[in-house]
Write a protein that holds these residues in place. Structure first.
Motif, PDB file in Angstrom:
ATOM      1  N   PRO A 153       0.820  -1.215   0.000  1.00  0.00           N
ATOM      2  CA  PRO A 153       0.000   0.000   0.000  1.00  0.00           C
ATOM      3  C   PRO A 153       0.857   1.270   0.000  1.00  0.00           C
ATOM      4  O   PRO A 153       1.784   1.408   0.800  1.00  0.00           O
ATOM      5  CB  PRO A 153      -0.806  -0.095   1.304  1.00  0.00           C
ATOM      6  CG  PRO A 153      -0.668  -1.499   1.764  1.00  0.00           C
ATOM      7  CD  PRO A 153       0.621  -2.013   1.220  1.00  0.00           C
ATOM      8  N   VAL A 154       0.523   2.172  -0.892  1.00  0.00           N
ATOM      9  CA  VAL A 154       1.203   3.463  -1.004  1.00  0.00           C
ATOM     10  C   VAL A 154       0.134   4.543  -1.099  1.00  0.00           C
ATOM     11  O   VAL A 154      -0.883   4.374  -1.779  1.00  0.00           O
ATOM     12  CB  VAL A 154       2.116   3.505  -2.253  1.00  0.00           C
ATOM     13  CG1 VAL A 154       2.662   4.912  -2.477  1.00  0.00           C
ATOM     14  CG2 VAL A 154       3.257   2.511  -2.122  1.00  0.00           C
ATOM     15  N   LEU A 155       0.384   5.659  -0.407  1.00  0.00           N
ATOM     16  CA  LEU A 155      -0.550   6.784  -0.431  1.00  0.00           C
ATOM     17  C   LEU A 155       0.047   7.948  -1.205  1.00  0.00           C
ATOM     18  O   LEU A 155       1.194   8.341  -0.972  1.00  0.00           O
ATOM     19  CB  LEU A 155      -0.869   7.234   1.006  1.00  0.00           C
ATOM     20  CG  LEU A 155      -1.704   8.520   1.144  1.00  0.00           C
ATOM     21  CD1 LEU A 155      -3.119   8.307   0.621  1.00  0.00           C
ATOM     22  CD2 LEU A 155      -1.711   9.009   2.605  1.00  0.00           C
ATOM     23  N   VAL A 156      -0.745   8.510  -2.126  1.00  0.00           N
ATOM     24  CA  VAL A 156      -0.387   9.750  -2.822  1.00  0.00           C
ATOM     25  C   VAL A 156      -1.440  10.786  -2.451  1.00  0.00           C
ATOM     26  O   VAL A 156      -2.638  10.566  -2.662  1.00  0.00           O
ATOM     27  CB  VAL A 156      -0.343   9.554  -4.350  1.00  0.00           C
ATOM     28  CG1 VAL A 156      -0.042  10.887  -5.053  1.00  0.00           C
ATOM     29  CG2 VAL A 156       0.693   8.511  -4.734  1.00  0.00           C
ATOM     30  N   VAL A 157      -0.999  11.919  -1.874  1.00  0.00           N
ATOM     31  CA  VAL A 157      -1.926  12.981  -1.505  1.00  0.00           C
ATOM     32  C   VAL A 157      -1.778  14.110  -2.523  1.00  0.00           C
ATOM     33  O   VAL A 157      -0.698  14.694  -2.669  1.00  0.00           O
ATOM     34  CB  VAL A 157      -1.654  13.509  -0.079  1.00  0.00           C
ATOM     35  CG1 VAL A 157      -2.711  14.552   0.300  1.00  0.00           C
ATOM     36  CG2 VAL A 157      -1.654  12.365   0.926  1.00  0.00           C
ATOM     37  N   LEU A 216       4.498   3.773   2.268  1.00  0.00           N
ATOM     38  CA  LEU A 216       5.204   4.919   1.694  1.00  0.00           C
ATOM     39  C   LEU A 216       4.190   5.982   1.344  1.00  0.00           C
ATOM     40  O   LEU A 216       3.062   5.668   0.937  1.00  0.00           O
ATOM     41  CB  LEU A 216       5.992   4.445   0.465  1.00  0.00           C
ATOM     42  CG  LEU A 216       6.891   5.419  -0.286  1.00  0.00           C
ATOM     43  CD1 LEU A 216       8.129   4.680  -0.804  1.00  0.00           C
ATOM     44  CD2 LEU A 216       6.151   6.020  -1.486  1.00  0.00           C
ATOM     45  N   VAL A 217       4.593   7.265   1.470  1.00  0.00           N
ATOM     46  CA  VAL A 217       3.682   8.388   1.244  1.00  0.00           C
ATOM     47  C   VAL A 217       4.335   9.390   0.306  1.00  0.00           C
ATOM     48  O   VAL A 217       5.513   9.745   0.476  1.00  0.00           O
ATOM     49  CB  VAL A 217       3.325   9.091   2.576  1.00  0.00           C
ATOM     50  CG1 VAL A 217       2.340  10.240   2.324  1.00  0.00           C
ATOM     51  CG2 VAL A 217       2.770   8.106   3.581  1.00  0.00           C
ATOM     52  N   ILE A 218       3.568   9.857  -0.666  1.00  0.00           N
ATOM     53  CA  ILE A 218       3.979  10.962  -1.534  1.00  0.00           C
ATOM     54  C   ILE A 218       3.043  12.135  -1.269  1.00  0.00           C
ATOM     55  O   ILE A 218       1.822  12.017  -1.451  1.00  0.00           O
ATOM     56  CB  ILE A 218       3.908  10.581  -3.027  1.00  0.00           C
ATOM     57  CG1 ILE A 218       4.772   9.355  -3.335  1.00  0.00           C
ATOM     58  CG2 ILE A 218       4.313  11.779  -3.890  1.00  0.00           C
ATOM     59  CD1 ILE A 218       6.253   9.596  -3.313  1.00  0.00           C
ATOM     60  N   ALA A 219       3.594  13.257  -0.838  1.00  0.00           N
ATOM     61  CA  ALA A 219       2.805  14.470  -0.640  1.00  0.00           C
ATOM     62  C   ALA A 219       3.004  15.376  -1.842  1.00  0.00           C
ATOM     63  O   ALA A 219       4.103  15.895  -2.068  1.00  0.00           O
ATOM     64  CB  ALA A 219       3.228  15.172   0.645  1.00  0.00           C
ATOM     65  N   ALA A 220       1.954  15.555  -2.625  1.00  0.00           N
ATOM     66  CA  ALA A 220       2.057  16.314  -3.876  1.00  0.00           C
ATOM     67  C   ALA A 220       0.955  17.353  -3.960  1.00  0.00           C
ATOM     68  O   ALA A 220       0.367  17.566  -5.025  1.00  0.00           O
ATOM     69  CB  ALA A 220       1.988  15.363  -5.069  1.00  0.00           C
ATOM     70  N   ASN A 255       1.561  19.906   3.170  1.00  0.00           N
ATOM     71  CA  ASN A 255       2.631  18.941   2.931  1.00  0.00           C
ATOM     72  C   ASN A 255       3.463  18.724   4.199  1.00  0.00           C
ATOM     73  O   ASN A 255       3.865  17.601   4.521  1.00  0.00           O
ATOM     74  CB  ASN A 255       3.541  19.414   1.801  1.00  0.00           C
ATOM     75  CG  ASN A 255       2.885  19.288   0.432  1.00  0.00           C
ATOM     76  OD1 ASN A 255       1.918  18.546   0.266  1.00  0.00           O
ATOM     77  ND2 ASN A 255       3.404  20.026  -0.542  1.00  0.00           N
ATOM     78  N   ALA A 256       3.720  19.812   4.938  1.00  0.00           N
ATOM     79  CA  ALA A 256       4.499  19.700   6.182  1.00  0.00           C
ATOM     80  C   ALA A 256       3.744  18.873   7.224  1.00  0.00           C
ATOM     81  O   ALA A 256       4.341  18.066   7.953  1.00  0.00           O
ATOM     82  CB  ALA A 256       4.807  21.096   6.730  1.00  0.00           C
ATOM     83  N   ARG A 257       2.447  19.043   7.282  1.00  0.00           N
ATOM     84  CA  ARG A 257       1.639  18.259   8.222  1.00  0.00           C
ATOM     85  C   ARG A 257       1.680  16.771   7.855  1.00  0.00           C
ATOM     86  O   ARG A 257       1.848  15.912   8.730  1.00  0.00           O
ATOM     87  CB  ARG A 257       0.192  18.773   8.218  1.00  0.00           C
ATOM     88  CG  ARG A 257      -0.740  17.948   9.098  1.00  0.00           C
ATOM     89  CD  ARG A 257      -2.194  18.347   8.893  1.00  0.00           C
ATOM     90  NE  ARG A 257      -3.094  17.337   9.453  1.00  0.00           N
ATOM     91  CZ  ARG A 257      -4.388  17.262   9.181  1.00  0.00           C
ATOM     92  NH1 ARG A 257      -4.959  18.160   8.367  1.00  0.00           N
ATOM     93  NH2 ARG A 257      -5.136  16.305   9.715  1.00  0.00           N
ATOM     94  N   VAL A 316       8.377   9.136   3.697  1.00  0.00           N
ATOM     95  CA  VAL A 316       7.608  10.240   3.121  1.00  0.00           C
ATOM     96  C   VAL A 316       8.478  11.026   2.148  1.00  0.00           C
ATOM     97  O   VAL A 316       9.618  11.391   2.470  1.00  0.00           O
ATOM     98  CB  VAL A 316       7.081  11.201   4.215  1.00  0.00           C
ATOM     99  CG1 VAL A 316       6.277  12.343   3.581  1.00  0.00           C
ATOM    100  CG2 VAL A 316       6.246  10.448   5.237  1.00  0.00           C
ATOM    101  N   ASN A 317       7.923  11.290   0.973  1.00  0.00           N
ATOM    102  CA  ASN A 317       8.551  12.212   0.024  1.00  0.00           C
ATOM    103  C   ASN A 317       7.602  13.366  -0.233  1.00  0.00           C
ATOM    104  O   ASN A 317       6.447  13.149  -0.637  1.00  0.00           O
ATOM    105  CB  ASN A 317       8.886  11.516  -1.297  1.00  0.00           C
ATOM    106  CG  ASN A 317       9.414  12.492  -2.349  1.00  0.00           C
ATOM    107  OD1 ASN A 317       8.668  12.945  -3.210  1.00  0.00           O
ATOM    108  ND2 ASN A 317      10.691  12.832  -2.251  1.00  0.00           N
TER     109      ASN A 317
END
Length: 480
Positions: A14-18, A75-79, A86-88, A100-101
């Motif tokens: 599982p990977v999260l992209v925001v 793993l998390v991608i904050a986009a 993104n900082a949160r 986290v990237n």
């Protein structure tokens, strides 16, 4: 070393992209290739992400980011476009020991996404630690040009036969030499030619042979283009970097030869009128000698090997003598010179066809079908015709081509010293003599040549105050 390099197996993890925009879509695309189980969270999704949701390739969490989205992901991608958000996401992810990237924000990230060269299963990753991503991308482009696209298929084939190779060659030194042969020789050439079955047969045959694999010679006919090193194809560049011997024409520039493997043997086999001349049988003999000795030979030709380059004769010779060969096309002079003067070779109003003609000697000129060449609505691209301009002009006009037909005569096309002469057919010999146009030069004749008057963009455009400018096609004149 600031960062510890690693390659993560995300298959079915599982990977999260925001984020729902283009950046999030690009990151999701890479994760899909890695086989990750992706969930994208955002209030609104862009068209590409919506399509993947509809196809069932990714899951979707609608609405504003929630901390619960981090549950169970690796793993998390904050986009997102909001740095506070993104900082949160980064802070909450790090607290849960998630990788986290945050896109374009290395200070908030626990890992960086490198510039990637994909020859799966071979991957080459380049990272600047977030300090200079543009430099990493430029390095990727340079390395990309040196890695054969067939390497991925080769590694997949070697992977399938790995245990058999280890059993067949128990001695490490012999096994290493076998792999050197496998990575450099006929198997790779077959894969490059899209012949996987043949490549596998060659590998199996080598495994069944009780002798150590021997390096087999081969020849690559490479088109070097019109002269500008920037117009070399990537495959031509790779061939130059793999060559043991390079047989090159007289017009091949030092700038192009400097791109070749440093320790390759260079042999000039130039053919120039009034100067040193290497007969074609001598070139054939050199190709055979070096290929039979197990060397990788590049026959480097100006333009394209199969356009007035005797590539067909050389290929026939190689085939007759059982020498493995490849052909790497190049940009032929007609295409390059037209492009570098802003002249379209075809045009729906002026030219429905293009004729490539050679006129390097009196004999070749006498053999031309002048009635066909004089027809309207076509473009003539005449190679090696500088010494025959008077005869060309006389014959074309005598067979019905209008004396007012525009021409472009391009000397040293695509090179810094390019000169472009424009005019009409009736004044062609006089203008060429006045400006001392010499070889190599390409003559483009036809209504399309008028475009050079307004669309020329490279090198010197020779002015002719004694004649009136050729009217440009209406749509170009209006734009000017």
């Amino acid at each position: 070393m600031q960062l510890y390099p690693l390659f993560a197996d995300l298959s079915d993890r599982p990977v999260l992209v925001v984020g729902g925009g283009d950046v999030a879509a690009r990151k999701t695309s890479m994760l899909l290739k890695a086989g990750a189980k992706i969930t994208v969270g955002a209030p609104v999704l862009g068209p590409q992400l919506r399509e993947w949701v509809q196809q069932g390739r990714i899951a979707y969490l609608p609405g504003a980011y929630q901390s619960a989205w981090l549950d169970g992901v690796w793993l998390v991608i904050a986009a997102t476009r909001s740095r506070p958000l993104n900082a949160r996401i980064a802070a909450e992810g790090h607290a849960l020991q998630r990788w986290v990237n945050v896109v374009d924000d290395p200070a908030l990230s626990s890992f960086q996404v490198p510039a990637l060269i994909d020859r799966s299963p071979l991957l080459v990753a380049i990272s600047s630690g977030g300090a200079a991503p543009m430099l990493a991308r430029r390095l990727r482009e340079r390395i990309e040009s040196l890695l054969d696209p067939a390497l991925g298929s080769l590694l997949q084939l070697a992977q399938r036969y790995r245990s058999r190779i280890r059993a067949r060659y128990a001695d490490l030194g012999v096994r290493r030499r076998f792999y050197d042969w496998l990575h450099d020789d006929i198997v790779l050439a077959s894969l490059r030619a899209s012949q996987p079955a043949r490549a596998e047969q060659q590998l199996v045959a080598a495994l069944d042979d009780y002798q150590e694999p021997k390096q087999q010679g081969s020849v690559v006919l490479v088109g070097a283009g019109p002269g500008d090193p920037g117009l070399l194809t990537l495959r031509a560049l790779r061939a130059l970097n793999e060559a043991d011997v390079i047989l090159h024409d007289a017009l091949i520039s030092e700038e192009i030869l400097d791109l070749a493997r440093r320790d390759a043997t260079r042999i000039s086999v130039g053919k120039r009128g009034g100067g040193t001349h290497t007969p074609q049988p001598s070139i054939h003999a050199l190709l055979l000698e070096h290929a039979k000795a197990g060397r990788r030979v590049v026959r480097l030709k100006g333009g394209d090997p199969f356009v007035f380059g005797r590539g067909g004769e050389e290929l026939e010779f190689l085939r007759t003598h059982g020498i493995a060969y490849e052909v790497v096309p190049g940009i032929t002079a007609a295409v390059a010179c037209a492009a570098y003067t802003g002249v379209p070779l075809t045009h729906r109003d002026h030219a429905h066809s293009v004729r490539l003609v050679t006129a390097h000697c009196q004999h070749s000129v006498d053999d031309l079908d002048w009635a066909e060449l004089a027809r309207e609505k076509q473009t003539l691209a005449i190679y090696m015709g500088v010494g025959q301009l008077e005869k060309l002009t006389q014959q074309l006009i005598a067979h019905g081509r209008r004396a007012a037909t525009p021409f472009v005569l391009v000397e040293n096309g695509s090179l810094p010293q390019q000169r472009t002469l424009t005019g009409t057919l009736g004044e062609l010999p006089t203008l060429a003599a006045r400006h001392a146009i010499g070889a190599p030069a390409m003559l483009i004749l036809g209504e399309v040549a008028a475009h050079a008057e307004v669309a020329h963009w490279y090198g010197e455009l020779l002015s002719n105050p004694s004649h009136q400018a050729i009217p440009a096609p209406r749509h170009l004149a209006d734009a000017a």
